[in-house]
Design a protein around this motif. Sequence first.
Motif, short mmCIF file in Angstrom:
data_model
loop_
_atom_site.label_atom_id
_atom_site.label_comp_id
_atom_site.label_asym_id
_atom_site.label_seq_id
_atom_site.Cartn_x
_atom_site.Cartn_y
_atom_site.Cartn_z
N ILE A 33 0.87 -1.13 0.01
CA ILE A 33 0.21 -0.01 0.09
C ILE A 33 0.87 1.16 0.03
CG2 ILE A 33 -0.33 0.01 2.57
CD1 ILE A 33 -3.10 1.20 2.00
N ALA A 34 0.54 2.32 -0.73
CA ALA A 34 1.11 3.46 -0.71
C ALA A 34 0.38 4.75 -0.96
CB ALA A 34 2.31 3.57 -1.84
N SER A 35 0.56 5.74 -0.61
CA SER A 35 -0.17 6.97 -0.69
C SER A 35 0.60 8.22 -1.26
CB SER A 35 -0.76 7.49 0.68
OG SER A 35 0.15 7.95 1.40
N SER A 36 -0.07 8.86 -2.07
CA SER A 36 0.58 10.08 -2.78
C SER A 36 -0.19 11.17 -3.23
CB SER A 36 1.53 9.68 -3.90
OG SER A 36 0.74 9.24 -4.96
N VAL A 37 0.07 12.30 -3.62
CA VAL A 37 -0.76 13.77 -3.63
C VAL A 37 -0.87 13.65 -5.19
CG1 VAL A 37 -1.30 16.04 -3.58
CG2 VAL A 37 -0.08 14.84 -1.85
N SER A 38 -1.97 13.96 -5.60
CA SER A 38 -2.09 14.05 -7.27
C SER A 38 -1.47 15.08 -7.81
CB SER A 38 -3.68 14.12 -7.39
OG SER A 38 -4.26 15.16 -7.07
N ASP A 39 -1.39 14.96 -9.07
CA ASP A 39 -0.47 15.89 -9.89
C ASP A 39 -1.26 17.56 -9.67
OD1 ASP A 39 1.28 14.02 -10.59
OD2 ASP A 39 0.30 13.79 -12.48
N ASN A 41 -2.85 18.48 -7.17
CA ASN A 41 -2.94 18.76 -5.67
C ASN A 41 -4.40 18.84 -5.15
OD1 ASN A 41 -1.33 19.55 -3.07
ND2 ASN A 41 -2.15 21.59 -3.65
N THR A 42 -5.38 18.16 -5.73
CA THR A 42 -6.71 18.12 -5.09
C THR A 42 -7.10 16.95 -4.31
OG1 THR A 42 -7.21 17.38 -7.34
CG2 THR A 42 -7.29 19.70 -6.99
N ALA A 43 -6.33 15.90 -4.62
CA ALA A 43 -6.55 14.63 -4.08
C ALA A 43 -5.46 13.77 -3.44
CB ALA A 43 -7.55 13.90 -4.74
N ILE A 44 -5.73 12.71 -2.67
CA ILE A 44 -4.73 11.87 -2.33
C ILE A 44 -4.97 10.67 -3.04
CG2 ILE A 44 -3.67 10.41 -0.42
CD1 ILE A 44 -4.27 12.88 1.32
N GLU A 45 -3.99 10.14 -3.64
CA GLU A 45 -4.14 8.73 -4.51
C GLU A 45 -3.57 7.58 -3.46
OE1 GLU A 45 -2.26 9.12 -8.14
OE2 GLU A 45 -3.62 10.18 -8.94
N VAL A 46 -4.48 6.60 -3.46
CA VAL A 46 -3.83 5.44 -2.51
C VAL A 46 -4.01 4.19 -3.42
CG1 VAL A 46 -4.64 4.01 -0.54
CG2 VAL A 46 -5.08 6.49 -0.65
N THR A 89 -11.48 -6.40 -7.24
CA THR A 89 -10.30 -6.10 -8.29
C THR A 89 -9.67 -4.67 -8.20
OG1 THR A 89 -12.19 -5.63 -9.85
CG2 THR A 89 -11.19 -8.03 -9.58
N THR A 90 -10.16 -4.09 -7.57
CA THR A 90 -9.73 -2.49 -7.41
C THR A 90 -8.24 -2.60 -6.75
OG1 THR A 90 -11.80 -1.86 -7.10
CG2 THR A 90 -10.16 -0.10 -6.63
N THR A 91 -7.42 -1.61 -7.61
CA THR A 91 -5.94 -1.56 -6.95
C THR A 91 -5.71 -0.34 -6.87
OG1 THR A 91 -5.13 -1.19 -9.17
CG2 THR A 91 -5.42 -3.49 -8.26
N ARG A 92 -6.72 1.07 -6.66
CA ARG A 92 -6.23 2.44 -6.65
C ARG A 92 -7.65 3.01 -6.18
NH1 ARG A 92 -2.96 5.50 -9.46
NH2 ARG A 92 -1.65 3.68 -9.88
N ILE A 93 -7.49 4.19 -5.44
CA ILE A 93 -8.65 5.11 -5.43
C ILE A 93 -8.10 6.37 -5.26
CG2 ILE A 93 -10.08 3.43 -4.05
CD1 ILE A 93 -9.78 5.41 -1.58
N GLN A 94 -9.05 7.41 -5.43
CA GLN A 94 -8.53 8.86 -5.16
C GLN A 94 -9.29 9.34 -3.94
OE1 GLN A 94 -8.62 11.72 -8.42
NE2 GLN A 94 -6.71 11.32 -8.91
N ASP A 95 -8.79 9.96 -2.97
CA ASP A 95 -9.68 10.47 -1.93
C ASP A 95 -9.68 11.97 -2.02
OD1 ASP A 95 -10.65 10.74 0.67
OD2 ASP A 95 -8.95 10.47 1.83
N LYS A 96 -10.90 12.76 -2.23
CA LYS A 96 -11.07 14.02 -2.38
C LYS A 96 -11.03 14.76 -0.95
CE LYS A 96 -11.15 14.17 -6.87
NZ LYS A 96 -10.26 15.19 -8.03
N VAL A 97 -9.90 14.79 -0.58
CA VAL A 97 -10.09 15.53 1.05
C VAL A 97 -10.05 17.13 0.78
CG1 VAL A 97 -8.49 13.70 2.03
CG2 VAL A 97 -7.45 15.85 0.98
N VAL A 98 -10.90 17.66 1.78
CA VAL A 98 -11.39 18.96 1.81
C VAL A 98 -10.40 19.72 2.79
CG1 VAL A 98 -13.39 18.48 0.67
CG2 VAL A 98 -13.25 18.63 3.45
N TYR A 105 -3.62 5.63 5.65
CA TYR A 105 -4.74 4.70 5.02
C TYR A 105 -4.64 3.20 5.13
CZ TYR A 105 -6.03 8.95 2.53
OH TYR A 105 -6.41 10.27 1.99
N ALA A 106 -5.55 2.54 5.39
CA ALA A 106 -5.48 1.04 5.43
C ALA A 106 -6.65 0.58 4.52
CB ALA A 106 -5.82 0.86 6.97
N VAL A 107 -6.30 -0.88 4.01
CA VAL A 107 -7.12 -1.25 3.18
C VAL A 107 -7.50 -2.72 3.72
CG1 VAL A 107 -7.85 -2.33 0.98
CG2 VAL A 107 -6.53 -0.06 1.29
#
Length: 308
Positions: A33-39, A41-46, A89-98, A105-107
């Motif tokens: 598992i890994a997390s990073s900021v989207s290009d 800068n509007t969401a966190i990608e997990v 089967t999902t391997t990624r999501i975008q978390d639109k934090v405000v 994060y944990a899955v």
Amino acid sequence: MKKIKTFVSIFICVLFFTSPLLSQSSRPIISSIASSVSDDNTAIEVTWTIPQNSRFSNVAFLKVYRQTEAFENTPTLTNAQLIATVPATTTRIQDKVVDYKNYWYAVIAQNNDGSVFDILIPSVNATVLPCKIEVPASKSIEQTETNKENTKQSRSKNIDSMRETPLPCLHILPLQSKQDAGTISSEAKKVAEKMGSSTIPSPTIEPYVFENEINGEQSIGSDYSLYFIIDSYFQKKDWDSVKAELTNLLQVARPDEIVARANFYLGEAYYYQGDYRKAIDCFLISEEIYKPISRKWLEETLNKYMTN
């Protein structure tokens, strides 16, 4: 006989230490598992990896959780927030934090029978490092202004009770409409109330540099970035370059002291170029941390603004 006993002992030890690993490999648990900021800068990608074993074929959904502290400190999901339930089967999501908080994060997997395998293993199915959206410079300044306004409102009654003579009408900020004529912004009014209604002298004021930037050769990070701008441009009175470089510096989140000093130097640059209204805005920000020197420059700048 002694050799046989030794062999049996070694075999038992190996079996004891490897059996948990073997059993874990058959559990329905995602990995990497890994997390990073989207290009933008509007969401966190997990992201994560799905295991290739028979147990995972019984998984119906994956549940994604987040919280504001590391899961290794709280190895359960008691304080975590469920933010998504996705197909197996999902391997990624975008978390639109405000907001601009640090998040972990944990899955975990939910089987077809409804059972949940909720064990958390840091760096496997729970992130170890935090991730957050960077605060835009405009938001940082807006929040500073809001905090400053709330603080000053709590003191406004005491200030008003001490005032005996009316203040002159100052248009510190741009007028919004013709109906605003003859009024001033609440921010400028409160600054003027502090200064009093007497005439402020207009001495020749020299550029001011904080001790942090005078002896900043060995500083690191944001401190060195600010020192470099002051040493390269401010000391040479290259005000256009000072404004450009400091504006870039403030585009990302910085420590409060760096933000305050950068705005103070930006205010000086505006002051020496005659843009007194913008200079006042900058000194109001720096006043939150560096009050005496900022008030001195606010008084001088207000005087210049009123007499020009």
